[in-house]
Design an enzyme around this catalytic site. Structure first.
Site, PDB file in Angstrom:
ATOM      1  N   GLU A   1     101.208  42.747  72.732  1.00  0.00           N
ATOM      2  CA  GLU A   1     102.165  42.272  71.717  1.00  0.00           C
ATOM      3  C   GLU A   1     103.165  43.346  71.290  1.00  0.00           C
ATOM      4  O   GLU A   1     103.469  43.483  70.102  1.00  0.00           O
ATOM      5  CB  GLU A   1     101.417  41.728  70.493  1.00  0.00           C
ATOM      6  N   GLU A  35      92.408  39.630  65.080  1.00  0.00           N
ATOM      7  CA  GLU A  35      92.749  40.020  63.705  1.00  0.00           C
ATOM      8  C   GLU A  35      91.658  39.717  62.673  1.00  0.00           C
ATOM      9  O   GLU A  35      91.906  39.069  61.660  1.00  0.00           O
ATOM     10  CB  GLU A  35      94.080  39.361  63.309  1.00  0.00           C
TER      11      GLU A  35
HETATM   12  O1  G3I Z   1     106.103  24.329  67.963  1.00  0.00           O
HETATM   13  C1  G3I Z   1     106.792  24.118  66.718  1.00  0.00           C
HETATM   14  C2  G3I Z   1     108.012  23.261  66.948  1.00  0.00           C
HETATM   15  O2  G3I Z   1     107.581  21.986  67.370  1.00  0.00           O
HETATM   16  C3  G3I Z   1     108.793  23.176  65.628  1.00  0.00           C
HETATM   17  O3  G3I Z   1     109.975  22.492  65.870  1.00  0.00           O
HETATM   18  C4  G3I Z   1     109.132  24.565  65.112  1.00  0.00           C
HETATM   19  C5  G3I Z   1     109.831  24.530  63.767  1.00  0.00           C
HETATM   20  O4  G3I Z   1     109.651  25.753  63.077  1.00  0.00           O
HETATM   21  O5  G3I Z   1     107.942  25.286  64.961  1.00  0.00           O
HETATM   22  C6  G3I Z   1     107.239  25.467  66.172  1.00  0.00           C
HETATM   23  O6  G3I Z   1     106.098  26.201  65.964  1.00  0.00           O
HETATM   24  C7  G3I Z   1     106.291  27.579  65.738  1.00  0.00           C
HETATM   25  C8  G3I Z   1     105.639  28.334  66.872  1.00  0.00           C
HETATM   26  O7  G3I Z   1     105.679  29.713  66.582  1.00  0.00           O
HETATM   27  C9  G3I Z   1     106.321  28.105  68.208  1.00  0.00           C
HETATM   28  O8  G3I Z   1     107.620  28.572  68.178  1.00  0.00           O
HETATM   29  C10 G3I Z   1     105.648  27.899  64.402  1.00  0.00           C
HETATM   30  O9  G3I Z   1     106.374  27.325  63.365  1.00  0.00           O
HETATM   31  C11 G3I Z   1     105.595  29.413  64.217  1.00  0.00           C
HETATM   32  O10 G3I Z   1     104.813  29.717  63.072  1.00  0.00           O
HETATM   33  C12 G3I Z   1     104.953  30.056  65.413  1.00  0.00           C
HETATM   34  O11 G3I Z   1     104.980  31.452  65.231  1.00  0.00           O
HETATM   35  C13 G3I Z   1     104.144  32.180  66.080  1.00  0.00           C
HETATM   36  C14 G3I Z   1     103.132  32.965  65.243  1.00  0.00           C
HETATM   37  O12 G3I Z   1     102.355  33.800  66.080  1.00  0.00           O
HETATM   38  C15 G3I Z   1     102.152  32.036  64.538  1.00  0.00           C
HETATM   39  O13 G3I Z   1     101.334  31.403  65.481  1.00  0.00           O
HETATM   40  C16 G3I Z   1     105.001  33.139  66.902  1.00  0.00           C
HETATM   41  O14 G3I Z   1     105.820  32.381  67.796  1.00  0.00           O
HETATM   42  C17 G3I Z   1     104.118  34.087  67.688  1.00  0.00           C
HETATM   43  O15 G3I Z   1     104.907  35.083  68.286  1.00  0.00           O
HETATM   44  C18 G3I Z   1     103.127  34.768  66.752  1.00  0.00           C
HETATM   45  O16 G3I Z   1     102.265  35.582  67.521  1.00  0.00           O
HETATM   46  C19 G3I Z   1     101.270  36.318  66.779  1.00  0.00           C
HETATM   47  C20 G3I Z   1     100.088  36.508  67.703  1.00  0.00           C
HETATM   48  O17 G3I Z   1      99.627  35.258  68.157  1.00  0.00           O
HETATM   49  C21 G3I Z   1      98.963  37.268  67.002  1.00  0.00           C
HETATM   50  N1  G3I Z   1      99.440  38.534  66.491  1.00  0.00           N
HETATM   51  C22 G3I Z   1     100.620  38.461  65.632  1.00  0.00           C
HETATM   52  C23 G3I Z   1     101.749  37.735  66.359  1.00  0.00           C
HETATM   53  C24 G3I Z   1     102.974  37.698  65.514  1.00  0.00           C
HETATM   54  O18 G3I Z   1     102.747  36.914  64.372  1.00  0.00           O
END
Ligand code: G3I
Length: 373
Positions: free
Chosen positions: A265, A160
């Protein structure tokens, strides 16, 4: 003699019985249906990697032959403090892929999001120099790619970096290192594992602006002899987005560069959307009940539109299966989908192929049927 005769008769009887009794057919599988077309992948979350989601794991083993790490390899997770690595979950992820003979993609080495502040700053909180920043990028990439050398087949090296209009995203990497941070990332990854495939991955790839800049970037890397094997077109879709003709133009234009095209994705949100953005993670909006309309289930007309969108895009992927090496879903069941929490937290979305009870949705069979046409 008598007992030998009896055993032979028994054997004959069993054989006749097995011929006349219909064999229990194995449940249809996406990976089998698409085996001559492209790999079918999914993203693994912590429950899959740590083995706690056994029903999800059964689905993955049955339907998918490619996996990508949804979160565990992101820099904030794997190196939250400089030099302190948490490889445990990523180790499980890679081992799972190997045990099940799957194509393994590492996601992602350089991304402006989910990266800790230490990456860019010194003890005083000030931006580090270009030299320090390059060293940190190199150490991070080499630690990760080096650890899984020969085991992870391909890496989303840069994620990105380009905006919808084709301009470069103003990230800290770009600000501190300069425009060549992308080239350096690919170089460092290649040095760490010369056999690994290296990809550029982005969303909104049907936008003309982004498409043109991706093409320019890949051509420049190729002209400089930098290894780049593929382009990941993130498939974060809505019921009416993206424009399928523009998406097709991008598939064709990227393939013409001589690199692999991967649909990465993929998911299709059915929920109302507060803006035009498709996957900009920094976007958030307040929860309102009107924005969460399907908590009690999906109305038939919405499910029809959802099925149609999957079928239309998979038909396109099949049409271009000579160019597309892999189609990866962004998760397994609707329980897992990141869409439930983005851009509004706590909603009930239905973006994936398996429902909240771990059952294949009707569209799975419809996709399988497409391969028989
Ligand atoms: O791991 C912590 C956990 O310890 C905590 O209790 C919880 C509370 O909210 O958060 C957890 O972390 C979250 C993580 O996902 C794992 O579930 C983060 O808050 C959350 O922001 C994170 O979101 C991810 C996001 O990327 C940001 O990294 C999504 O799961 C994931 O599907 C998404 O994937 C991205 C790709 O990498 C790149 N392209 C876009 C795509 C969608 O945003």
């Amino acid at each position: 003699m008598k007992s030998t005769k009896t055993s032979l008769l028994t054997l004959l009887g069993l054989l006749l019985l097995s011929c006349s009794t219909p064999q229990k057919e194995e449940a249809p599988s996406l990976k089998k249906a698409f085996q001559d077309k492209f790999l079918i992948g999914t993203a693994l979350n912590v429950g899959h990697n740590k083995g706690t989601d056994s029903l999800g794991i059964d689905i993955i083993k049955h339907h998918f032959n490619a996996i990508v790490a949804e979160n565990c390899m992101k820099s904030m997770h794997i190196q939250p403090v400089e030099g302190v690595f948490f490889f445990d979950e990523a180790d499980h992820f890679v081992q799972f892929g190997e045990d099940n003979n799957m194509h393994i993609t590492g996601h992602t080495l350089i991304w402006h999001s989910q990266v800790s502040d230490w990456f860019f700053t010194d003890d005083k909180g000030e931006d580090v120099s270009r030299e320090v920043m390059i060293e940190r990028m190199k150490n991070h990439i080499q630690a990760l790619v080096g650890r899984y050398k020969g085991r992870v087949h391909g890496w989303d090296v840069v994620n990105e970096a380009i905006l919808d209009d084709g301009s470069w995203r103003e990230t800290k990497f770009k600000e501190i290192v300069g425009d060549d941070y992308i080239k350096l990332a690919f170089q460092f990854a290649h040095e760490a594992d010369p056999d690994a495939e290296l990809y550029y991955n982005d969303y909104g790839m049907s936008n003309e602006g982004r498409r043109n800049t991706v093409i320019k970037m890949v051509k420049e890397l190729q002209a400089e002899g930098i290894r780049i094997d593929g382009i990941g077109m993130q498939g974060h879709m809505r019921l009416d987005v993206p424009d399928i003709n523009e998406f097709e133009k991008s598939i064709e234009a990227f393939a013409a560069l001589g690199v692999k095209v991967m649909i990465t994705e993929m998911d299709i949100t059915v929920l109302p959307f507060p803006t035009d953005e498709t996957a900009e993670v920094s976007l958030t909006a307040e929860y309102q009940e009107v924005m969460n309309p399907y908590t009690a289930g999906l109305p038939a007309d919405v499910e029809d539109a959802f099925n149609k969108q999957y079928i239309d895009f998979f038909s396109l992927f099949l049409k271009h299966s000579d160019k597309i090496s892999r189609v990866t879903l962004w998760g397994v069941t609707d329980i897992d989908t990141w869409r439930n929490d983005w851009p509004i937290k706590g909603r009930t979305d239905y973006s994936l192929l398996f429902d909240r009870n771990y059952q294949a949705k009707p569209v799975v069979q419809q996709l399988i049927d497409l391969t028989k046409k």
